[in-house]
Design an enzyme around this catalytic site. Structure first.
Site, PDB file in Angstrom:
ATOM      1  CE1 TYR A 154     -13.211  -3.135   1.430  1.00 52.32           C
ATOM      2  CE2 TYR A 154     -13.613  -0.899   2.201  1.00 52.32           C
ATOM      3  CZ  TYR A 154     -13.916  -1.952   1.366  1.00 52.32           C
ATOM      4  OH  TYR A 154     -14.938  -1.815   0.458  1.00 52.32           O
ATOM      5  CB  THR A 155      -7.985   2.634   2.363  1.00 49.37           C
ATOM      6  OG1 THR A 155      -7.530   2.069   1.127  1.00 49.37           O
ATOM      7  CG2 THR A 155      -6.995   2.310   3.459  1.00 49.37           C
TER       8      THR A 155
ATOM      9  CD1 TRP B  13      -8.094  14.346   5.140  1.00 48.15           C
ATOM     10  CD2 TRP B  13      -7.745  16.226   3.991  1.00 48.15           C
ATOM     11  NE1 TRP B  13      -9.246  15.099   5.201  1.00 48.15           N
ATOM     12  CE2 TRP B  13      -9.063  16.255   4.525  1.00 48.15           C
ATOM     13  CE3 TRP B  13      -7.313  17.304   3.231  1.00 48.15           C
ATOM     14  CZ2 TRP B  13      -9.924  17.314   4.305  1.00 48.15           C
ATOM     15  CZ3 TRP B  13      -8.180  18.377   3.032  1.00 48.15           C
ATOM     16  CH2 TRP B  13      -9.470  18.378   3.558  1.00 48.15           C
TER      17      TRP B  13
ATOM     18  CB  ILE C 204      -4.011  -8.714   8.845  1.00 49.85           C
ATOM     19  CG1 ILE C 204      -5.095  -7.777   8.274  1.00 49.85           C
ATOM     20  CG2 ILE C 204      -2.609  -8.249   8.441  1.00 49.85           C
ATOM     21  CD1 ILE C 204      -5.104  -6.397   8.951  1.00 49.85           C
TER      22      ILE C 204
ATOM     23  CE1 TYR D 284     -10.601   3.317   6.100  1.00 53.49           C
ATOM     24  CE2 TYR D 284     -11.096   5.604   6.639  1.00 53.49           C
ATOM     25  CZ  TYR D 284     -10.171   4.595   6.443  1.00 53.49           C
ATOM     26  OH  TYR D 284      -8.830   4.859   6.589  1.00 53.49           O
TER      27      TYR D 284
ATOM     28  CB  THR E 131      -8.577   7.038   9.691  1.00 55.30           C
ATOM     29  OG1 THR E 131      -9.207   8.072   8.970  1.00 55.30           O
ATOM     30  CG2 THR E 131      -9.654   6.140  10.261  1.00 55.30           C
ATOM     31  CG  ASP E 132      -9.012  11.992   8.947  1.00 58.21           C
ATOM     32  OD1 ASP E 132      -8.607  10.880   8.562  1.00 58.21           O
ATOM     33  OD2 ASP E 132      -9.438  12.863   8.169  1.00 58.21           O
TER      34      ASP E 132
ATOM     35  N   GLY F 205       0.828  -1.212   0.000  1.00 56.36           N
ATOM     36  CA  GLY F 205       0.000   0.000   0.000  1.00 56.36           C
ATOM     37  C   GLY F 205       0.860   1.260   0.000  1.00 56.36           C
ATOM     38  CD  GLN F 206      -0.854   7.210  -0.058  1.00 57.15           C
ATOM     39  OE1 GLN F 206      -0.657   8.179  -0.758  1.00 57.15           O
ATOM     40  NE2 GLN F 206      -1.985   7.024   0.592  1.00 57.15           N
TER      41      GLN F 206
END
Ligand SMILES: NC(=O)c1ccc[n+]([C@@H]2O[C@H](COP(=O)([O-])OP(=O)(O)OC[C@H]3O[C@@H](n4cnc5c(N)ncnc54)[C@H](OP(=O)(O)O)[C@@H]3O)[C@@H](O)[C@H]2O)c1
Length: 294
Positions: free
Chosen positions: A60-61, A149, A36, A124, A100-101, A10-11
């Site tokens: 999972y994004t 972000w 996982i 999410y 995450t935010d 991933g990123q």
């Protein structure tokens, strides 16, 4: 130090691989190499490698898609971290998890700090918050780093999306009433590597960019950086719109601004996203030129 990295394709995973010290014993696993959500595989890797630190960059994004496949999002974002925590418990590994935010509802007039109560407004965010809770319940010493972000030279992200759209059209509407702090994935990766060396740090930490902006303002900054390299981008016309004018399957928080009450005491700077953007945009543009040439 022996590191087990999940979500290595991933990123964030890819920026971590670029930055993890070469003298460390690094074991990166893509989703195909380590799922996982499959406990026998997780346990096997943990028992086999006996890592000192596990960094969970797997997630999972797909925020909108999660609304129509909540079971998948919950399996990866909630059950996965719980299984990693279970295996870490059994083998004595330290676990650093990324969140995450979007665990927050956005209904606050000031930035979200570590002690604020999450109240997600989409599947999410709900799955990520469930992951935080299950992880801490199983492994109270775990570390959770929330970011927002995230962009980089890798994967699909807002910067790449804007540049790709800019190749196809001259006009674009972008949401102006959602604000947040962009974060360069490489800076987040550096912070995680720093934390891997600080076993005393536990609980929840926020790490994000040093300046708040709307999606519209972020798009302006992206096209400004692109114009410096490719003047054709100067003719891009951006129109600010409201969230109501851009309906999407998942609701998004209006205020996604993360602030940390703990970062200063750790002596680590937040992500200077504008400086990083001016480095990432040329890389993405060069990749686009190469893609077109081939
Ligand atoms: N991107 C953002 O804007 C943002 C903002 C705030 C927080 N975060 C958090 O930052 C972390 C990293 O995000 P990212 O931007 O790097 O996301 P990403 O590019 O989507 O990477 C996530 C990786 O997880 C892998 N994965 C999915 N299901 C898996 C499974 N069952 N087992 C193992 N690996 C699995 C994916 O592999 P496949 O591609 O093969 O499915 C992908 O390589 C996540 O925890 C995310 O919630 C991201």
């Amino acid at each position: 130090m022996r590191i087990l990295l999940t979500g290595a394709g991933g990123q964030l995973g890819r920026t971590l691989i670029d930055r993890l010290p070469t003298e460390w014993d690094i074991h990166p696993f893509t989703s195909g190499e380590l799922n996982i959500t499959h406990y026998p595989s997780v346990k096997h890797r943990f028992l086999n490698l006996r890592p000192d630190v596990v960094i969970n960059a797997a997630a999972y994004t797909a925020v909108d898609k999660a609304e129509s496949e909540p079971e998948h999002a919950i399996a990866v974002n909630a059950e996965g971290p719980a299984l990693l925590a279970e295996a870490a418990n059994q083998t004595g590994a330290r676990l650093i998890h990324v969140s995450t935010d979007y665990v927050f509802d956005g209904n606050k007039s000031t930035p979200w700090v570590e002690g604020d109560t999450p109240s997600p407004i989409n599947v999410y965010g709900l799955s990520k918050f469930a992951g935080e809770v299950r992880l801490i319940n199983t492994l109270p010493d775990a570390l959770i780093v929330r970011s927002s972000w995230v962009f980089s030279e890798y994967g699909q992200n807002f910067v790449r999306t804007m540049l790709d759209i800019g190749l196809q059209r001259r006009q674009l509407s972008v949401i102006e009433d959602q604000i947040g702090n962009p974060t360069y994935a490489g800076d987040l990766a550096d912070f995680l590597i720093f934390l891997a060396q600080k076993p005393q740090v536990k609980g929840v930490l926020h790490f994000a960019g040093n300046e708040t902006i709307s999606w519209f303002g972020f798009a302006q900054a992206i096209f400004q950086a692109a114009t410096a390299i490719c003047p054709a981008y100067a003719s891009m016309q951006l129109t600010p719109i409201s969230s109501e004018q851009w309906p999407s399957p998942a609701k998004r928080p209006r205020n996604s601004v993360l602030c940390s009450l703990r970062l200063a005491e750790l002596g680590f700077p937040s992500s200077d996203w504008r400086a990083r953007l001016s480095e990432v945009v040329p890389q993405l543009l060069a990749a686009n030129v190469l893609k077109k040439a081939n």
